[in-house]
Design a protein around this motif. Sequence first.
Motif, PDB file in Angstrom:
ATOM      1  N   VAL A 199       0.833  -1.201   0.000  1.00  0.00           N
ATOM      2  CA  VAL A 199       0.000   0.000   0.000  1.00  0.00           C
ATOM      3  C   VAL A 199       0.873   1.259   0.000  1.00  0.00           C
ATOM      4  N   ARG A 200       2.014   1.192   0.680  1.00  0.00           N
ATOM      5  CA  ARG A 200       2.914   2.345   0.665  1.00  0.00           C
ATOM      6  C   ARG A 200       3.564   2.532  -0.708  1.00  0.00           C
ATOM      7  N   LEU A 201       3.851   1.414  -1.355  1.00  0.00           N
ATOM      8  CA  LEU A 201       4.411   1.509  -2.712  1.00  0.00           C
ATOM      9  C   LEU A 201       3.387   2.098  -3.685  1.00  0.00           C
ATOM     10  N   LEU A 202       2.142   1.721  -3.527  1.00  0.00           N
ATOM     11  CA  LEU A 202       1.075   2.292  -4.356  1.00  0.00           C
ATOM     12  C   LEU A 202       0.969   3.796  -4.118  1.00  0.00           C
ATOM     13  N   PHE A 203       1.095   4.168  -2.862  1.00  0.00           N
ATOM     14  CA  PHE A 203       1.048   5.579  -2.475  1.00  0.00           C
ATOM     15  C   PHE A 203       2.191   6.348  -3.143  1.00  0.00           C
ATOM     16  N   LEU A 204       3.375   5.763  -3.135  1.00  0.00           N
ATOM     17  CA  LEU A 204       4.521   6.401  -3.786  1.00  0.00           C
ATOM     18  C   LEU A 204       4.305   6.542  -5.285  1.00  0.00           C
ATOM     19  N   GLN A 205       3.683   5.551  -5.894  1.00  0.00           N
ATOM     20  CA  GLN A 205       3.404   5.639  -7.327  1.00  0.00           C
ATOM     21  C   GLN A 205       2.500   6.831  -7.639  1.00  0.00           C
ATOM     22  N   ALA A 206       1.517   7.062  -6.789  1.00  0.00           N
ATOM     23  CA  ALA A 206       0.599   8.180  -7.005  1.00  0.00           C
ATOM     24  C   ALA A 206       1.338   9.510  -6.867  1.00  0.00           C
ATOM     25  N   ILE A 207       2.187   9.621  -5.844  1.00  0.00           N
ATOM     26  CA  ILE A 207       2.964  10.849  -5.661  1.00  0.00           C
ATOM     27  C   ILE A 207       3.867  11.082  -6.865  1.00  0.00           C
ATOM     28  N   ARG A 208       4.506  10.005  -7.322  1.00  0.00           N
ATOM     29  CA  ARG A 208       5.414  10.124  -8.469  1.00  0.00           C
ATOM     30  C   ARG A 208       4.668  10.593  -9.719  1.00  0.00           C
ATOM     31  N   GLN A 209       3.443  10.117  -9.912  1.00  0.00           N
ATOM     32  CA  GLN A 209       2.677  10.515 -11.093  1.00  0.00           C
ATOM     33  C   GLN A 209       2.335  12.005 -11.062  1.00  0.00           C
ATOM     34  N   VAL A 210       1.983  12.517  -9.890  1.00  0.00           N
ATOM     35  CA  VAL A 210       1.698  13.953  -9.781  1.00  0.00           C
ATOM     36  C   VAL A 210       2.958  14.757 -10.091  1.00  0.00           C
ATOM     37  N   LEU A 211       4.106  14.281  -9.602  1.00  0.00           N
ATOM     38  CA  LEU A 211       5.359  14.965  -9.905  1.00  0.00           C
ATOM     39  C   LEU A 211       5.648  14.938 -11.405  1.00  0.00           C
ATOM     40  N   ILE A 212       5.427  13.785 -12.029  1.00  0.00           N
ATOM     41  CA  ILE A 212       5.656  13.669 -13.477  1.00  0.00           C
ATOM     42  C   ILE A 212       4.807  14.686 -14.238  1.00  0.00           C
ATOM     43  N   ASN A 213       3.527  14.787 -13.872  1.00  0.00           N
ATOM     44  CA  ASN A 213       2.628  15.713 -14.569  1.00  0.00           C
ATOM     45  C   ASN A 213       3.055  17.165 -14.357  1.00  0.00           C
ATOM     46  N   GLY A 214       3.451  17.463 -13.118  1.00  0.00           N
ATOM     47  CA  GLY A 214       3.914  18.816 -12.828  1.00  0.00           C
ATOM     48  C   GLY A 214       5.209  19.137 -13.546  1.00  0.00           C
ATOM     49  N   PHE A 215       6.144  18.187 -13.544  1.00  0.00           N
ATOM     50  CA  PHE A 215       7.426  18.386 -14.222  1.00  0.00           C
ATOM     51  C   PHE A 215       7.221  18.586 -15.725  1.00  0.00           C
ATOM     52  N   MET A 216       6.256  17.868 -16.290  1.00  0.00           N
ATOM     53  CA  MET A 216       5.994  17.993 -17.723  1.00  0.00           C
ATOM     54  C   MET A 216       5.543  19.416 -18.058  1.00  0.00           C
ATOM     55  N   ILE A 217       4.674  19.990 -17.233  1.00  0.00           N
ATOM     56  CA  ILE A 217       4.206  21.351 -17.463  1.00  0.00           C
ATOM     57  C   ILE A 217       5.367  22.336 -17.341  1.00  0.00           C
ATOM     58  N   LEU A 218       6.210  22.127 -16.334  1.00  0.00           N
ATOM     59  CA  LEU A 218       7.350  23.023 -16.118  1.00  0.00           C
ATOM     60  C   LEU A 218       8.503  22.726 -17.062  1.00  0.00           C
ATOM     61  N   SER A 219       8.409  21.585 -17.757  1.00  0.00           N
ATOM     62  CA  SER A 219       9.437  21.158 -18.705  1.00  0.00           C
ATOM     63  C   SER A 219      10.791  20.976 -18.027  1.00  0.00           C
ATOM     64  N   ILE A 220      10.770  20.302 -16.869  1.00  0.00           N
ATOM     65  CA  ILE A 220      12.017  19.940 -16.206  1.00  0.00           C
ATOM     66  C   ILE A 220      12.141  18.422 -16.201  1.00  0.00           C
ATOM     67  N   THR A 221      13.356  17.933 -16.032  1.00  0.00           N
ATOM     68  CA  THR A 221      13.655  16.522 -16.165  1.00  0.00           C
ATOM     69  C   THR A 221      13.330  15.761 -14.886  1.00  0.00           C
ATOM     70  N   ALA A 222      12.674  14.619 -15.037  1.00  0.00           N
ATOM     71  CA  ALA A 222      12.432  13.718 -13.903  1.00  0.00           C
ATOM     72  C   ALA A 222      13.628  12.766 -13.818  1.00  0.00           C
ATOM     73  N   LEU A 223      14.528  13.031 -12.887  1.00  0.00           N
ATOM     74  CA  LEU A 223      15.753  12.235 -12.755  1.00  0.00           C
ATOM     75  C   LEU A 223      15.527  11.034 -11.849  1.00  0.00           C
ATOM     76  N   GLU A 224      15.880   9.852 -12.348  1.00  0.00           N
ATOM     77  CA  GLU A 224      15.711   8.644 -11.536  1.00  0.00           C
ATOM     78  C   GLU A 224      16.853   8.451 -10.558  1.00  0.00           C
ATOM     79  N   VAL A 225      18.006   9.007 -10.888  1.00  0.00           N
ATOM     80  CA  VAL A 225      19.175   8.876 -10.006  1.00  0.00           C
ATOM     81  C   VAL A 225      19.807  10.250  -9.841  1.00  0.00           C
ATOM     82  N   MET A 226      20.183  10.588  -8.598  1.00  0.00           N
ATOM     83  CA  MET A 226      20.861  11.865  -8.329  1.00  0.00           C
ATOM     84  C   MET A 226      22.034  11.618  -7.384  1.00  0.00           C
TER      85      MET A 226
END
Length: 583
Positions: free
Chosen positions: A556-583
Amino acid sequence: MKTQLVEMLRHAVGVLQKDPMFSSLDVKQISIFKNKHPTFGDYASNLALALAKQQGCAPKDLAEHIVKNLPDNPEVSKVEIAANGFINFHVKHTTRHAVINTILQQAGDYGKPKLEKSQRINLEFISANPTGPLHIGHGRTAIFGSTLANLLAFAGSTVEKEYYVNDFGRQIDILSVSVFLRYLALHQHVIEFPASCYKGDYVKDMACLIDEKNPNIKEKALLEIHQSISKINNTADDAYIDKVIFTVKQKLDKSYEWLRDFCVNFVLDGIKADLGSLNINFENWFLESQLAKQGAISAAIKLLQDKNLTYVEDGATWFASSKFGDDKDRVLIRANGNTTYFASDAAYLINKFKRGFDKIIYIFGSDHHGYVPRLRALMQAFSIPQEFCHILLIQFATLYENGNKMQMSTRSGEFVTLSELEKEIGKDAMRIFYMLRKPEQHLEFDLAIAKEQSIKNPVYYLQYAYARICSVFKKLKNDALEFDKKIAYENLELLDGDLENNLMDKMTDFPEVVLTSAQRFAPHFLVNYLRELVQMFHSYYNQQRFIVENTKLRNVRLLFLQAIRQVLINGFMILSITALEVM
């Protein structure tokens, strides 16, 4: 959820207005805000306080009437009235959990409003004269315009981004002559370089290419041209450079047109490349010269003349713009017979209106504030509805490096280009830092912070949240464990901590933030929202473990993280910034 609560309150007031005792209620706006303390419920409204004065009763009494007429909503568990008249709403936990499924089902569409009709919008921004590379002073307008275009498109509009190119006129002549004088110097015909000419290295670069691109220029009598220019009395003013321009045009004849087009195209190619590296692309590069070739400038002037809105004074033709609220009248045709930039603006406005857009948006730097009343005056003169046109002014941004203010003067040749800044701090940092304040506020940022890998750097903090989520799923794979969505959905009730509830509420707000940001042309709202979201996420991440032995809790926590990640992806797409998997 806020939208649903607003509609509930609007319905209740509508019912009350049918009662003669409450028929005078006038609702202009209904505000819903998140309660800071969960004891008072999840959301609250001050509607009763706002209306009590006009109704002539106590806020709490009016609140009771409103609450009595609220329609049922299965997602609201309880409605309470505070002593001060605030209406507090308690939302069911299952309602919060529903947002997870909504996000993951809609994926890249989560946050997109459901509109009855898409608007076709023309968005013009930057439109800097092609007299040199874009510098850091253009950065804020460029990033703001691009982000606003992404936001409006995500919100359901069809957006045509447009760059208006002033490809002829005096400034282009000055650029062309600047290049030609450098070219003469290359052939040992040196002339004292006029103060009003462009001095950047790019001018020398263009001069070096002339023989390669057009060998015919070299066949011209360069010595004769040099001697003709040398005979002009250098008064170091506009009259001097105008005489130099006249001489070069006369001596080069048709080759001058080639020189002018070569200079414009060279600069434009550089501008397009620099913007492309920032993910900024235009559907239309509109050339001012096309207006002249099509007779559109003459037609616009004639239309004003036919409306008796022009007059001649001191040999110049003026538009009586002061009749429409402008602070002074504007010249359309100079005494020498040349049309002004303003005449081109008039033709350009008509051109946009005829292209059938539902809305046009101009984005200007704050130094162009004088353009607002004159454009509004033209709209009235041409009977174009005022609501058709929106004019946004962007304040300047000041950049500092090692405590020193960075330069941005194209004419002097002393400036830092956008491409140099992009190489220094990266595209993503530029796209976030230029968006940290609302456009009407002056913006300052320090390059040292933009390069830091710490929470002080907002772009790092945003991208780090995404990378942290990716690291959890990487660890899941390394530990040879599987993610079972079915188990996760069956145990959503395990997400009941305060941080989890707050994060779910925050994610629920994303569609409203998108809509509000688009309606108010305010993409900085989205930047602020994402910064708040990742701050909450980092607090949650620091307090929880995700790869735990308890299968139900882990999934359930992993599902929760997936939802948070999707919102970030959508926001990053609008701002046109890169979603980095590793930092």
